[in-house]
Motif scaffolding. Structure first.
Motif, PDB file in Angstrom:
ATOM      1  N   PRO A   1       0.804  -1.350  -0.081  1.00 55.70           N
ATOM      2  CA  PRO A   1       0.030  -0.067  -0.038  1.00 55.70           C
ATOM      3  C   PRO A   1       0.866   1.348   0.016  1.00 55.70           C
ATOM      4  N   ILE A   2       0.630   2.390  -0.689  1.00 56.71           N
ATOM      5  CA  ILE A   2       1.500   3.466  -0.850  1.00 56.71           C
ATOM      6  C   ILE A   2       1.439   4.035   0.533  1.00 56.71           C
ATOM      7  N   GLU A   3       0.432   3.786   1.439  1.00 55.10           N
ATOM      8  CA  GLU A   3       0.563   4.326   2.829  1.00 55.10           C
ATOM      9  C   GLU A   3       1.564   3.825   3.583  1.00 55.10           C
TER      10      GLU A   3
ATOM     11  N   ILE B   1       1.822  -0.072  -5.031  1.00 55.02           N
ATOM     12  CA  ILE B   1       2.924   0.181  -5.518  1.00 55.02           C
ATOM     13  C   ILE B   1       3.823  -0.921  -5.545  1.00 55.02           C
ATOM     14  N   LEU B   2       4.653  -1.242  -6.716  1.00 53.10           N
ATOM     15  CA  LEU B   2       5.682  -2.268  -6.817  1.00 53.10           C
ATOM     16  C   LEU B   2       6.894  -1.544  -5.837  1.00 53.10           C
ATOM     17  N   SER B   3       7.406  -2.249  -4.782  1.00 58.40           N
ATOM     18  CA  SER B   3       8.136  -1.760  -3.861  1.00 58.40           C
ATOM     19  C   SER B   3       9.591  -2.490  -4.110  1.00 58.40           C
TER      20      SER B   3
ATOM     21  N   SER C   1      -7.796   3.435   8.257  1.00 59.73           N
ATOM     22  CA  SER C   1      -7.792   2.629   9.461  1.00 59.73           C
ATOM     23  C   SER C   1      -6.880   1.154   9.171  1.00 59.73           C
ATOM     24  N   GLY C   2      -5.751   1.256   9.721  1.00 61.29           N
ATOM     25  CA  GLY C   2      -4.652   0.220   9.042  1.00 61.29           C
ATOM     26  C   GLY C   2      -4.218   0.745   7.844  1.00 61.29           C
ATOM     27  N   TYR C   3      -4.304  -0.154   6.882  1.00 60.15           N
ATOM     28  CA  TYR C   3      -4.180  -0.091   5.404  1.00 60.15           C
ATOM     29  C   TYR C   3      -5.195   0.098   4.696  1.00 60.15           C
ATOM     30  N   TYR C   4      -6.365   0.182   5.305  1.00 60.05           N
ATOM     31  CA  TYR C   4      -7.787   0.352   4.801  1.00 60.05           C
ATOM     32  C   TYR C   4      -7.985   1.721   4.514  1.00 60.05           C
ATOM     33  N   THR C   5      -8.218   2.242   3.296  1.00 59.36           N
ATOM     34  CA  THR C   5      -8.225   3.779   2.852  1.00 59.36           C
ATOM     35  C   THR C   5      -9.747   3.936   2.054  1.00 59.36           C
ATOM     36  N   LYS C   6     -10.353   4.916   2.344  1.00 64.19           N
ATOM     37  CA  LYS C   6     -11.474   5.479   1.557  1.00 64.19           C
ATOM     38  C   LYS C   6     -11.481   6.875   1.393  1.00 64.19           C
TER      39      LYS C   6
END
Length: 328
Positions: free
Chosen positions: A59-61, A74-76, A304-309
């Motif tokens: 996750p970008i976050e 994103i590919l890291s 919330s964590g890596y959940y994004t809205k």
């Protein structure tokens, strides 16, 4: 793989490297402080070109980047080596040692990125990407030529000379830059670097691409209220919309001090928010990581964590039309 490096000159019987502000004078057969640039027969060569030790879809976050393509993956990728020597390094297994790696050319990595499900591009991360310079430059340039809609991200300590940085910036869409401290002594003794060079990177970069800043607050060393004020006021002097991530330290590598007190972290966020519009806490559970409009306090991005809205359709608050520093 050995590849001739950029930014060096012969200096007497040594080679002087100009990639980062250490400007190492490297004798024949020896490496610079980064551990990956070697004087081989009077030619400076990089030993980590194309050598990948870590690859994942993140996750970008996680970078952390909260204001760049929120909710994206994103590919890291990362290699090995680092031009800092942080006592608290979280990735010392690849920054201080030479683990197993896989050689992947830029023209091989780009199709992996472009075919990855829901990937918004490539993030150079895990170890310090600036000392992977030649590979990062070649890959970024080729990615932009073939897939201009994909993004290039750096997660970096910012310790790079101005010339190499300026050459790379046209291909970079976003950066998370570590600002370790506002103390020169801390940079020298704890990280093996210099503050002013990092400040110059921040000042050059925030005008050229999206920039967010991370400061790891280490128990008793750089977590004073006065230092938080210095960091936040400095960033506000550039642009008060630059997001600042204040991250909680935990013991790692050579540092055994206890974790930074949570009350100290909460106070640090409160202080920084007096200067900056967007301040986030990291490594602390059950604290808000959501983004609100600085003017009317409307919820813009829920995390919330890596959940994004995301509740934004454009880069302006839907309630009050305030311009929001988020790249959608």
């Amino acid at each position: 793989m050995l590849r001739e490096a950029l930014f060096y000159k012969k200096h007497d019987d040594k080679i002087k490297c100009f990639l980062c502000p250490h400007n190492c004078n490297i004798p024949e057969g020896k490496h610079g402080l980064c551990g990956v640039r070697v004087n081989k027969e009077e030619i400076l060569k990089t030993i980590n070109y194309g050598e990948i030790t870590s690859m994942a879809i993140d996750p970008i976050e996680k970078k952390p980047l909260y204001h760049f393509k929120p909710g994206g993956n994103i590919l890291s990728v990362g290699s090995f080596g680092c031009n800092f020597s942080c006592d608290f390094c979280q990735n010392y297994s690849i920054s201080k040692y030479k683990p197993d790696s896989k050689y992947i050319l830029p023209e091989e990595l780009i199709p992996i990125c472009s075919s990855a499900s829901d990937s918004i591009g490539i993030a150079f991360t895990y170890n310090e990407p600036s000392i992977w310079y030649e590979y990062v430059l070649d890959t970024s340039r080729q990615l932009k030529e073939k897939h201009p809609d994909l993004n290039v991200v750096l997660v970096t300590n910012g310790f790079i000379e101005e010339g190499p940085l300026v050459k790379l910036l046209p291909y970079i869409d976003a950066m998370n830059i570590d600002l370790k401290s506002f103390q020169n002594d801390y940079y020298r003794k704890t990280c093996g670097g210099e503050k002013d060079a990092v400040l110059k990177t921040i000042e050059n970069s925030y005008k050229a691409c999206h920039v967010e800043i991370t400061t790891l607050l280490v128990n008793g060393l750089n977590d004073s209220e006065e230092e938080i004020k210095e960091i936040a006021s400095y960033l506000a002097g550039l642009n008060k919309d630059i997001p600042l991530h204040l991250t909680r330290y935990f013991p790692s590598y050579k540092m055994e001090a206890p974790p930074t007190d949570i009350k100290t972290m909460l106070k640090a966020r409160e202080i920084a928010a007096e200067y900056l519009n967007y301040v986030y806490l990291g490594n602390i559970p059950n604290t808000s990581a959501s983004t609100y409009c600085p003017q009317c306090k409307t919820l813009l991005v829920e995390r919330s964590g890596y959940y994004t809205k995301t509740f934004l359709e454009e880069e302006r608050c839907p309630e009050c039309d305030y311009e929001i520093n988020i790249v959608l």
